[in-house]
Design a protein around this motif. Structure first.
Motif: not given
Length: 563
Positions: A227-235
């Motif tokens: 549940l870490v925020p899906l910023d552009a890098n994680n997306r």
């Protein structure tokens, strides 16, 4: 990109398709991630000298996938002596503890690599160093005032670290370590590159750099599950991993988990990871031993992987039943508190018969119901004098910082704690619980805006009549990835209730009307003992109806109120 997706991504801050659906080519470079030079030097030397590298995982899904990524990746990069270990929740507690170090001594490691923990494991790392072992910490949890005595630490949340994305999960941090190690081993200039290649390939000097993209299925699962925020890098990481899973290119263990969960691999989503794959992996760490989950992720034998996945599925069924029982007990206790007066701004729940591996799920469920931060505690062991707690928070209250403030004001009250903005874990003595609750309520009252206790449902507005079809349902399903910090599209509207029935004792099946349209809908957990009114306003997701198949669609109701 279709107009509906353009509108949805723009509302989430993505100005163009490249930001909306980032590719691997846009992945942030490892260059600015602190500690990588020291980490790479440790690993490269261990590989060159054929040292024993022991990857120490954690007992949640992020820790398990990070462990599998570490073991698989290091072997791909030439390490011949790589093994793994994971603490048992009931025996060792969280992270690299002195007790775990003692149990690992028989393996005679030269280098420990912690994944998804370590930043708060001062005593365990000191114990490992006292045995002459080197320690590399890879973690993403927030550090305390002092850092542990490790040989190298890679954590994007260290003070002063320049890495642009602080949102990497533990598995993402380990993946970045492998990216940097790969570059070091295979992109060194001239003679130095040839010598290093010879050291990692039995002297041939012709080994090709491995394709680390094969690990992205595991990276995607751990990132979504934590549940870490899906910023552009994680997306970018999650989207690439989902593409591999949909194409049937995931590891045998994940393919087996998809199968036992009854999901269609070709249409797999981040929500499927969060609600189907991750719980089955997490169940091993909650009720049994996460070593079983890691074994599933490391297996390359499809038959063996299916057998382990079936076992995990059974453990997860046991977990669901236990969770429901504990949640029912918590809700009964909550009802008694409500009868006595107004709910406090934070809830602190304890039952001597609860299981410590499931308290986090109870806290999460009660947080959703009451829209308050919730702390749930259980004995660390049956009848024991120590409690293990799990906390879940709401927007506007950083739960790990809250615990740090309580610890600062009352030194020694909390034995151990750690976590993120929205989730944390802690341990304390059983007889300290009343004092902790008093200190907790005082600190929450000091920092929490009362307006934050009012739940909000944020909608993407109404769908147009022509958008209620299978084409748009599939666009929404595949247009992500959606998740924490980049929410799945949610719409609202007013509908006539044309019919309803109860499904599975707790769920409400609805037939809704809008103009000439008749729409199937389901509200999971929506049966409250009262018939729905003739007209409702609902917040919903539009999804393909997998049960009916074909071009069937359904509305998944997440909030309902009289129109």
């Amino acid at each position: 990109m279709p107009p509906l997706l353009q509108r949805l991504h723009a509302a989430r801050g993505a100005a163009d398709p490249a930001q909306a659906q980032p590719r691997l080519a846009q992945l942030l470079s490892p260059d600015s991630l602190g500690g990588l030079d020291a980490a790479v030097a440790l690993l490269a030397r261990a590989i060159a000298e054929d040292r024993h590298i022991l990857v120490v995982g954690d007992f949640d899904c992020d820790g398990a996938t990070a462990c599998a990524v570490g073991v698989r990746g290091l072997r791909m990069l030439g390490a011949r002596r790589v093994s793994h270990a994971v603490p048992n929740r009931m025996v060792h507690g969280y992270g690299l503890s002195p007790g775990l170090v003692e149990d690992l001594a028989g393996l005679q490691p030269d280098l420990l690599v912690t994944v998804d923990h370590g930043i708060a494991c001062h005593a365990g790392i000191a114990a490992a160093k006292a045995r002459g072992w080197q320690v590399l910490v890879t973690d993403h949890h927030l550090p305390g005032d002092a850092l542990p005595p490790a040989d190298a630490i890679v954590n994007p949340n260290l003070r002063g670290d320049a890495f642009p994305s602080k949102m990497l999960a533990g598995v993402g941090v380990m993946f970045y370590v492998l990216l940097a190690l790969r570059r070091h081993l295979f992109e060194l200039p001239g003679r130095e590159r040839e010598d290093q290649a010879a050291a990692t390939d039995g002297g041939s000097g012709h080994r090709q750099p491995p394709d680390l993209r094969s690990l992205l299925d595991l990276v995607a699962v751990g990132t979504v599950a934590d549940l870490v925020p899906l910023d552009a890098n994680n997306r970018a990481l999650v989207a690439a991993g989902l593409r591999r899973l949909r194409a049937g290119q995931g590891c045998a263990g994940l393919r087996a988990l998809i199968e036992v969960a009854g999901r269609d691999p070709g249409a797999l989503t981040a929500a499927d990871i969060g609600f189907a794959l991750a719980p089955r992996l997490n169940a091993a760490g909650r009720l049994e031993d996460m070593a079983l989950g890691i074994e599933c992720l490391l297996s390359d034998d499809p038959c063996k992987a299916r057998g382990i996945a079936a076992t995990l599925d059974g453990i997860n069924a046991e977990r669901r039943a236990l969770q429901q029982q504990m949640t029912d007990e918590a809700e009964a206790a909550l009802a008694r508190v409500t009868l006595e007066g107004v709910l406090p701004p934070a809830l602190c729940l304890f039952d001597p018969h609860w299981h410590p591996g499931v308290v986090g799920l109870v806290a999460s469920r009660l947080k959703e119901r009451t829209h308050r931060p919730v702390f749930a505690f259980a004995p660390s062991e049956p009848g024991g004098a120590s409690l293990r707690g799990s906390a879940r928070s709401i927007p506007g209250l950083h739960i790990r910082d809250l615990l740090a403030a309580v610890d600062s004001a009352h030194p020694g009250l909390v034995e151990r704690f750690g976590g993120h903005a929205m989730a944390a874990g802690l341990s304390l003595a059983r007889d300290a619980l009343p004092r902790f609750e008093q200190a907790l309520q005082a600190q929450v009252a000091r920092v929490l805006d009362p307006a934050s206790l009012q739940a909000e449902v944020v909608s993407d507005g109404e769908l147009q009549p022509h958008e209620f079809d299978a084409l748009h349902a599939r666009l929404l399903r595949d247009g992500g990835p959606w998740g924490q910090g980049y929410p799945e599209p949610l719409f609202d509207g007013c509908f006539a209730v044309l019919g309803w029935r109860i499904v599975g004792e707790r769920h409400l099946k609805l037939e809704l009307g809008s103009g000439r349209q008749r729409l199937n809908a389901i509200e999971f957990g929506g049966w409250d003992g009262q018939a729905p009114p003739a007209s409702v306003r609902v917040a919903y997701r539009l999804e393909p109806d997998a049960y009916r198949g074909g071009d069937a669609i359904q509305l998944v109701v997440v909030h309902r109120e009289p129109a």
